[in-house]
Scaffold this motif. Structure first.
Motif, PDB file in Angstrom:
ATOM      1  N   LYS A  83       0.835  -1.197   0.000  1.00  0.00           N
ATOM      2  CA  LYS A  83       0.000   0.000   0.000  1.00  0.00           C
ATOM      3  C   LYS A  83       0.874   1.254   0.000  1.00  0.00           C
ATOM      4  O   LYS A  83       0.617   2.198  -0.748  1.00  0.00           O
ATOM      5  CB  LYS A  83      -0.915   0.001   1.228  1.00  0.00           C
ATOM      6  CG  LYS A  83      -1.847   1.169   1.292  1.00  0.00           C
ATOM      7  CD  LYS A  83      -2.762   1.074   2.495  1.00  0.00           C
ATOM      8  CE  LYS A  83      -3.657   2.293   2.586  1.00  0.00           C
ATOM      9  NZ  LYS A  83      -4.528   2.258   3.760  1.00  0.00           N
ATOM     10  N   GLU A  84       1.918   1.247   0.822  1.00  0.00           N
ATOM     11  CA  GLU A  84       2.819   2.398   0.880  1.00  0.00           C
ATOM     12  C   GLU A  84       3.501   2.626  -0.474  1.00  0.00           C
ATOM     13  O   GLU A  84       3.629   3.756  -0.935  1.00  0.00           O
ATOM     14  CB  GLU A  84       3.869   2.178   1.971  1.00  0.00           C
ATOM     15  CG  GLU A  84       4.770   3.357   2.196  1.00  0.00           C
ATOM     16  CD  GLU A  84       5.739   3.147   3.342  1.00  0.00           C
ATOM     17  OE1 GLU A  84       6.309   4.153   3.788  1.00  0.00           O
ATOM     18  OE2 GLU A  84       5.939   1.995   3.793  1.00  0.00           O
ATOM     19  N   ALA A  85       3.922   1.546  -1.117  1.00  0.00           N
ATOM     20  CA  ALA A  85       4.587   1.657  -2.408  1.00  0.00           C
ATOM     21  C   ALA A  85       3.643   2.145  -3.503  1.00  0.00           C
ATOM     22  O   ALA A  85       4.079   2.728  -4.491  1.00  0.00           O
ATOM     23  CB  ALA A  85       5.191   0.316  -2.808  1.00  0.00           C
ATOM     24  N   GLY A  86       2.348   1.925  -3.309  1.00  0.00           N
ATOM     25  CA  GLY A  86       1.357   2.356  -4.289  1.00  0.00           C
ATOM     26  C   GLY A  86       0.932   3.800  -4.144  1.00  0.00           C
ATOM     27  O   GLY A  86       0.202   4.322  -4.988  1.00  0.00           O
ATOM     28  N   THR A  87       1.394   4.459  -3.105  1.00  0.00           N
ATOM     29  CA  THR A  87       1.061   5.862  -2.884  1.00  0.00           C
ATOM     30  C   THR A  87       2.060   6.725  -3.655  1.00  0.00           C
ATOM     31  O   THR A  87       3.266   6.636  -3.404  1.00  0.00           O
ATOM     32  CB  THR A  87       1.121   6.207  -1.381  1.00  0.00           C
ATOM     33  OG1 THR A  87       0.224   5.345  -0.685  1.00  0.00           O
ATOM     34  CG2 THR A  87       0.740   7.650  -1.132  1.00  0.00           C
ATOM     35  N   PRO A  88       1.581   7.553  -4.596  1.00  0.00           N
ATOM     36  CA  PRO A  88       2.504   8.381  -5.377  1.00  0.00           C
ATOM     37  C   PRO A  88       3.343   9.299  -4.487  1.00  0.00           C
ATOM     38  O   PRO A  88       2.847   9.884  -3.534  1.00  0.00           O
ATOM     39  CB  PRO A  88       1.586   9.200  -6.277  1.00  0.00           C
ATOM     40  CG  PRO A  88       0.310   8.431  -6.328  1.00  0.00           C
ATOM     41  CD  PRO A  88       0.195   7.743  -4.996  1.00  0.00           C
ATOM     42  N   THR A  89       4.626   9.386  -4.821  1.00  0.00           N
ATOM     43  CA  THR A  89       5.551  10.253  -4.101  1.00  0.00           C
ATOM     44  C   THR A  89       6.142  11.234  -5.100  1.00  0.00           C
ATOM     45  O   THR A  89       6.716  10.819  -6.109  1.00  0.00           O
ATOM     46  CB  THR A  89       6.681   9.427  -3.457  1.00  0.00           C
ATOM     47  OG1 THR A  89       6.109   8.428  -2.621  1.00  0.00           O
ATOM     48  CG2 THR A  89       7.601  10.302  -2.635  1.00  0.00           C
ATOM     49  N   PRO A  90       6.021  12.535  -4.830  1.00  0.00           N
ATOM     50  CA  PRO A  90       6.585  13.510  -5.775  1.00  0.00           C
ATOM     51  C   PRO A  90       8.112  13.444  -5.777  1.00  0.00           C
ATOM     52  O   PRO A  90       8.722  12.975  -4.812  1.00  0.00           O
ATOM     53  CB  PRO A  90       6.087  14.855  -5.229  1.00  0.00           C
ATOM     54  CG  PRO A  90       5.802  14.611  -3.790  1.00  0.00           C
ATOM     55  CD  PRO A  90       5.402  13.166  -3.678  1.00  0.00           C
ATOM     56  N   PRO A  91       8.733  13.918  -6.848  1.00  0.00           N
ATOM     57  CA  PRO A  91      10.200  13.932  -6.886  1.00  0.00           C
ATOM     58  C   PRO A  91      10.773  14.720  -5.706  1.00  0.00           C
ATOM     59  O   PRO A  91      10.249  15.764  -5.337  1.00  0.00           O
ATOM     60  CB  PRO A  91      10.518  14.627  -8.212  1.00  0.00           C
ATOM     61  CG  PRO A  91       9.296  14.462  -9.038  1.00  0.00           C
ATOM     62  CD  PRO A  91       8.144  14.448  -8.069  1.00  0.00           C
ATOM     63  N   SER A  92      11.844  14.198  -5.153  1.00  0.00           N
ATOM     64  CA  SER A  92      12.492  14.858  -4.021  1.00  0.00           C
ATOM     65  C   SER A  92      13.269  16.084  -4.501  1.00  0.00           C
ATOM     66  O   SER A  92      13.492  16.276  -5.702  1.00  0.00           O
ATOM     67  CB  SER A  92      13.459  13.891  -3.333  1.00  0.00           C
ATOM     68  OG  SER A  92      14.543  13.598  -4.200  1.00  0.00           O
ATOM     69  N   LEU A  93      13.717  16.895  -3.567  1.00  0.00           N
ATOM     70  CA  LEU A  93      14.528  18.064  -3.898  1.00  0.00           C
ATOM     71  C   LEU A  93      15.791  17.627  -4.639  1.00  0.00           C
ATOM     72  O   LEU A  93      16.195  18.244  -5.629  1.00  0.00           O
ATOM     73  CB  LEU A  93      14.890  18.840  -2.629  1.00  0.00           C
ATOM     74  CG  LEU A  93      15.788  20.055  -2.818  1.00  0.00           C
ATOM     75  CD1 LEU A  93      15.121  21.075  -3.741  1.00  0.00           C
ATOM     76  CD2 LEU A  93      16.121  20.685  -1.480  1.00  0.00           C
ATOM     77  N   GLY A  94      16.410  16.542  -4.170  1.00  0.00           N
ATOM     78  CA  GLY A  94      17.598  16.033  -4.831  1.00  0.00           C
ATOM     79  C   GLY A  94      17.339  15.640  -6.280  1.00  0.00           C
ATOM     80  O   GLY A  94      18.163  15.895  -7.165  1.00  0.00           O
ATOM     81  N   ARG A  96      14.867  16.922  -8.168  1.00  0.00           N
ATOM     82  CA  ARG A  96      14.571  18.161  -8.907  1.00  0.00           C
ATOM     83  C   ARG A  96      15.842  18.930  -9.249  1.00  0.00           C
ATOM     84  O   ARG A  96      15.918  19.597 -10.270  1.00  0.00           O
ATOM     85  CB  ARG A  96      13.604  19.025  -8.127  1.00  0.00           C
ATOM     86  CG  ARG A  96      12.209  18.393  -8.004  1.00  0.00           C
ATOM     87  CD  ARG A  96      11.162  19.360  -7.489  1.00  0.00           C
ATOM     88  NE  ARG A  96      11.499  19.969  -6.223  1.00  0.00           N
ATOM     89  CZ  ARG A  96      11.128  19.520  -5.011  1.00  0.00           C
ATOM     90  NH1 ARG A  96      10.389  18.428  -4.934  1.00  0.00           N
ATOM     91  NH2 ARG A  96      11.466  20.143  -3.922  1.00  0.00           N
ATOM     92  N   LEU A  97      16.862  18.831  -8.386  1.00  0.00           N
ATOM     93  CA  LEU A  97      18.125  19.514  -8.627  1.00  0.00           C
ATOM     94  C   LEU A  97      19.097  18.677  -9.466  1.00  0.00           C
ATOM     95  O   LEU A  97      20.185  19.125  -9.777  1.00  0.00           O
ATOM     96  CB  LEU A  97      18.787  19.886  -7.293  1.00  0.00           C
ATOM     97  CG  LEU A  97      18.035  20.900  -6.438  1.00  0.00           C
ATOM     98  CD1 LEU A  97      18.728  21.086  -5.100  1.00  0.00           C
ATOM     99  CD2 LEU A  97      17.928  22.226  -7.179  1.00  0.00           C
ATOM    100  N   GLY A  98      18.709  17.446  -9.784  1.00  0.00           N
ATOM    101  CA  GLY A  98      19.554  16.570 -10.584  1.00  0.00           C
ATOM    102  C   GLY A  98      20.642  15.889  -9.799  1.00  0.00           C
ATOM    103  O   GLY A  98      21.579  15.347 -10.371  1.00  0.00           O
ATOM    104  N   LEU A  99      20.538  15.890  -8.465  1.00  0.00           N
ATOM    105  CA  LEU A  99      21.548  15.266  -7.605  1.00  0.00           C
ATOM    106  C   LEU A  99      21.302  13.784  -7.419  1.00  0.00           C
ATOM    107  O   LEU A  99      22.236  13.039  -7.149  1.00  0.00           O
ATOM    108  CB  LEU A  99      21.588  15.959  -6.244  1.00  0.00           C
ATOM    109  CG  LEU A  99      21.874  17.460  -6.285  1.00  0.00           C
ATOM    110  CD1 LEU A  99      21.696  18.064  -4.898  1.00  0.00           C
ATOM    111  CD2 LEU A  99      23.265  17.721  -6.828  1.00  0.00           C
TER     112      LEU A  99
END
Length: 101
Positions: A83-94, A96-99
């Motif tokens: 269930k946790e894996a099925g919850t969408p997670t937005p891209p992290s700051l890292g 978004r910054l390409g890190l």
């Protein structure tokens, strides 16, 4: 992040305090076992990269390919992690910054 205690076995050794779970920022399942007594570094640590193991099946299959068997994973833990894996997670700051790739 979820964490569940499981037993991980090889032909030679057993870790009854291994940990399996899901890391939402990395969007991967992880498995840690056989910590070194001096450094606490784990001899087995899967799921350290972004989307490395997107399903529970993929991490169990990877562990088996390397000679590890996972025991004691409850149905309740399986359902909760899935269930946790099925919850969408937005891209992290890292991300978004390409890190983090």
């Amino acid at each position: 992040m979820s964490r569940y205690t499981v037993t991980v076995k090889t032909d030679e050794e057993t870790d009854e305090n291994a940990v399996i779970g899901y890391d939402p920022p990395l969007r991967t399942f992880f498995l840690q076992a056989f910590p070194d007594e001096e450094t606490d570094e784990c001899a087995l640590w899967f799921g350290t990269h972004l989307e490395q193991h997107p399903s529970l099946e993929s991490i169990i299959e990877s562990a088996r390919r390397f000679g590890y068997e996972i025991e004691g994973l409850s149905q309740k833990a399986i359902v909760a992690m899935t269930k946790e894996a099925g919850t969408p997670t937005p891209p992290s700051l890292g991300e978004r910054l390409g890190l983090v790739r």
